[in-house]
Design a protein around this motif. Structure first.
Motif, PDB file in Angstrom:
ATOM      1  N   GLY A 156      51.306  28.932  -1.527  1.00 44.73           N
ATOM      2  CA  GLY A 156      52.317  29.441  -0.613  1.00 44.73           C
ATOM      3  C   GLY A 156      52.463  28.534   0.588  1.00 44.73           C
ATOM      4  N   CYS A 158      55.312  27.657   4.215  1.00 42.93           N
ATOM      5  CA  CYS A 158      56.469  28.082   4.997  1.00 42.93           C
ATOM      6  C   CYS A 158      57.111  26.862   5.643  1.00 42.93           C
ATOM      7  N   HIS A 162      52.826  25.519   7.423  1.00 45.14           N
ATOM      8  CA  HIS A 162      51.624  26.261   7.048  1.00 45.14           C
ATOM      9  C   HIS A 162      51.495  26.317   5.528  1.00 45.14           C
ATOM     10  N   CYS A 163      50.270  26.386   5.051  1.00 45.07           N
ATOM     11  CA  CYS A 163      50.046  26.524   3.613  1.00 45.07           C
ATOM     12  C   CYS A 163      48.829  27.409   3.381  1.00 45.07           C
ATOM     13  N   GLN A 164      48.824  28.130   2.277  1.00 45.54           N
ATOM     14  CA  GLN A 164      47.749  29.063   1.956  1.00 45.54           C
ATOM     15  C   GLN A 164      47.766  29.346   0.464  1.00 45.54           C
ATOM     16  N   TRP A 166      48.517  31.417  -2.700  1.00 46.27           N
ATOM     17  CA  TRP A 166      49.562  32.387  -2.994  1.00 46.27           C
ATOM     18  C   TRP A 166      48.943  33.775  -3.078  1.00 46.27           C
ATOM     19  N   CYS A 227      54.103  34.794   5.990  1.00 48.06           N
ATOM     20  CA  CYS A 227      53.125  33.712   6.156  1.00 48.06           C
ATOM     21  C   CYS A 227      52.040  34.145   7.134  1.00 48.06           C
ATOM     22  N   TRP A 245      58.802  33.616   6.281  1.00 45.91           N
ATOM     23  CA  TRP A 245      58.514  34.134   4.954  1.00 45.91           C
ATOM     24  C   TRP A 245      57.769  33.082   4.151  1.00 45.91           C
ATOM     25  N   LEU A 246      56.807  33.535   3.372  1.00 43.38           N
ATOM     26  CA  LEU A 246      56.032  32.631   2.523  1.00 43.38           C
ATOM     27  C   LEU A 246      56.874  32.238   1.317  1.00 43.38           C
TER      28      LEU A 246
END
Length: 628
Positions: A156, A158, A162-164, A166, A227, A245-246
């Motif tokens: 995921g 945005c 940012h990243c993460q 899912w 996110c 939103w992611l």
């Protein structure tokens, strides 16, 4: 990453887990970029995790023009660039990883997929068995049923970078069932098509969820999850609030990382020479007084740099810099354009000296059509600095190659006062277009009509962006830029066949004034250059091609006349285009597109019908309506 092995009572250092060229660390694989190594998927660490050997001098780069251009942008982001060390080259690394050597990376994502087609479990890294740098899952009993796991290729992200991971658990249970001990399975179907990828839970036995519903096309107004503001490349405590939103992102997709790079050529700038010297040695010279300055001159580097200026002049410049009264610089490309145009005509036997910039105007016997001057740059030095990055959508620089101060980008570090940069030494050919010919061409009715179509496509493209991105996007660059950019691509393809360098090794730099610029300050030129990040520079093959530019212009004209995709390509209009190719006119992979390393605009803002006559178009639309 740094790991050690103990053998025979001795601690042995392991080799690095991967290698990346230093120049790529400023573009493709900068801080926050996702990289696939041989056995791992990693996230490049931020600048706080870049280590330099303590027993070697730091690889510092200086380019005062670039520092001044970026200072305001960096202060807005809460960063004050160091006066003495504003730019550093990425660590050189070595054969062994260590605390003071190389760049630390983070294994990301932490979710893995079992490769057993009968299993396909979606597992956390902590649930797997590590063996020699790989991860294994015990699908059953016995070693024969132990299968290797690979990092999941979805995550995921945005628009703020940012990243993460899912939200796999929440996504698999969107049907509403509650599951306290979920066991997820990721199935990709027989063909591997995205529509066949599903996630289901073995515990609650709910219906499988198709991953395609998480794509932006299925959720244009909003995403499925918010996110969480994770910035893992900056460390574990670097999260921030985020209202975006992611978005589902393929880890290795081309839109996972867009580096924001600003570059400047090292050119002489009248009236700023002493300011430049002070900037390089400011850590010492900021303390200069009438008593200490003579002592500072005994330092070899400072003594050589201050030759030609007496003590009173130097002290006045120091006080002016402290008071913030230094004279302002011209924009990056405006200053470069003026230097190229002001170069004298070359003389027989003249050779470059030790200076970092050497260029001479070519003495042309018969003037080329619509060409004002040709300048051969035998020595060029370019410093490229990364200031940030974005994901999902690239940010657009203005015609000076600079980014809007209000454009929000992901940071490269938390506690650093420098930026990663690389130095490129090389050569180039500068081609200035006749301003009188351009003004006459821009006044043609056919050109004005085509410019309106291109402007309408640009406006449609801006509407596809988020509202805040629309406000920060530079204005329409005008038909002049489309023409210069398209001519540049045609010349890259033509010259590369004879100059000894591949087309991907030739880089463009467009000098163009935005619409409405005062006539006295208008620019219209192309710089085609090639270079090397090493200290040797290049071999002069490109400069020599500048001496025979007429046949290259003729070949470029021939290349642009007909495309393999004509008449579809030639007839394309970006206005109300259902294919959403809003940023190009007559341009495609069959005619104008070149390697992204060569193009400064990601193969956008192109239209060959503005350069040469094309199928089905009014010949008066072309700047070179006849073969040169």
């Amino acid at each position: 990453m740094s790991t050690r092995k103990r053998r025979g009572g001795k601690v042995q250092q392991q080799p690095p887990h991967g290698r990346i060229r230093r120049s790529q660390m400023v573009t493709t694989f900068g801080p926050g970029a996702m990289v696939d190594l041989v056995d791992q998927a990693v996230l490049i660490g931020g600048l706080d995790y870049w280590a330099y050997p303590t027993d070697e001098p730091e690889p510092v780069l200086h380019e005062p023009r670039l520092v001044d251009a970026l200072s305001a942008r960096m202060r807005l982001a809460g960063i004050t660039l160091s006066e003495s060390k504003p730019f550093k080259q990425p660590p050189a690394g070595g054969d062994e990883s260590g605390k003071h050597n190389g760049v630390r990376v983070l294994e990301f994502p932490q979710r893995f997929v079992c490769q057993n087609p009968r299993c396909r479990r979606l597992l956390w890294k902590s649930e797997l068995r590590p063996v020699d740098g790989r991860y294994w899952h015990d699908c059953g009993t016995g070693k024969s049923l132990r299968m290797e796991c690979v990092p999941v290729r979805f995550l995921g992200a945005c628009r703020k970078g940012h990243c993460q991971e899912w939200e796999w658990d929440s996504f698999a249970h969107m049907h509403g069932a509650e599951c306290r001990a979920s066991q997820l399975v990721l199935e990709e179907g027989a063909t591997g098509d995205f529509s066949e990828i599903t996630v289901r839970c073995l515990t609650c036995k709910g219906p499988p969820q198709q991953l395609v519903v998480a794509l932006p096309s299925a959720n244009k107004d909003q995403g499925l999850f918010k996110c969480k503001g994770h910035r893992p490349w900056l460390g574990g405590d670097a999260d921030e609030k985020c209202e975006e939103w992611l978005r589902l992102l393929v880890r290795t997709a081309s839109n996972s990382y867009f580096s924001q790079v600003v570059s400047a050529l090292t050119v002489p700038e009248p009236g700023k020479d002493l300011d430049d010297v002070l900037g390089v040695h400011w850590a010492t010279l900021q303390a200069a007084t009438d008593v200490s300055l003579p002592a500072f001159r005994t330092i070899p580097d400072i003594g050589r740099a201050l030759e030609g200026w007496d003590d009173d002049t130097v002290l006045r410049a120091v006080q002016a810099k402290i008071a913030g009264a230094a004279t302002a610089r011209e924009p990056l490309r405006t200053a470069e354009f003026k230097q190229f145009v002001a170069q004298p005509v070359e003389e027989p036997g003249e050779r470059p000296g030790p200076e970092e910039f050497f260029a001479r105007q070519l003495a042309v016997g018969d003037p080329l059509p619509h060409v004002a001057r040709i300048v051969l740059a035998s020595k060029l030095r370019e410093v490229r600095a990364q200031i940030g990055f974005t994901r999902l959508e690239p940010s657009t620089p203005d015609l000076q190659g600079e980014y809007d101060l209000a454009v929000e980008s992901a940071p490269l570090g938390l506690n650093t006062d420098w930026l990663p940069a690389t130095e490129v030494l090389g050569e180039g050919v500068f081609l200035q277009i006749s301003e009188a010919s351009l003004e006459a061409w821009e006044a043609r009715p056919a050109v004005k009509k085509r410019e309106n179509e291109l402007d309408a496509g640009y406006a449609a493209w801006r509407k596809t962006l988020q509202p805040e991105s629309q406000e920060r996007t530079p204005g329409f660059p005008g038909a002049r830029y489309y023409m210069l950019h398209s001519l540049s691509h045609l010349l890259i393809s033509a010259i590369s066949l004879e100059c000894g360098y591949s087309a991907s090794a030739i880089k463009e730099r467009i000098y163009c004034s935005p619409p409405g610029t005062d006539p006295a300050g208008r620019m219209a030129a192309i710089l085609l250059s090639t270079g090397s990040s090493g200290s040797e520079g290049t071999l002069g093959g490109l400069v020599e091609q500048g001496r025979r530019l007429l046949p290259h212009l003729q070949f470029a004209w021939d290349l642009g006349r007909l495309c393999a995709n004509d008449p579809v390509c030639a007839g394309h209009s970006p206005e109300k285009d259902h294919a959403e190719r809003f940023l190009e006119g007559a341009a495609c992979h069959g005619c104008l597109f070149v390697a992204e390393t060569s193009c400064e605009r990601f193969n956008r803002f192109l239209d060959r019908s503005l350069v040469v006559p094309t199928v089905g178009r009014d010949p008066k639309l072309a700047f070179f309506s006849e073969r040169p």
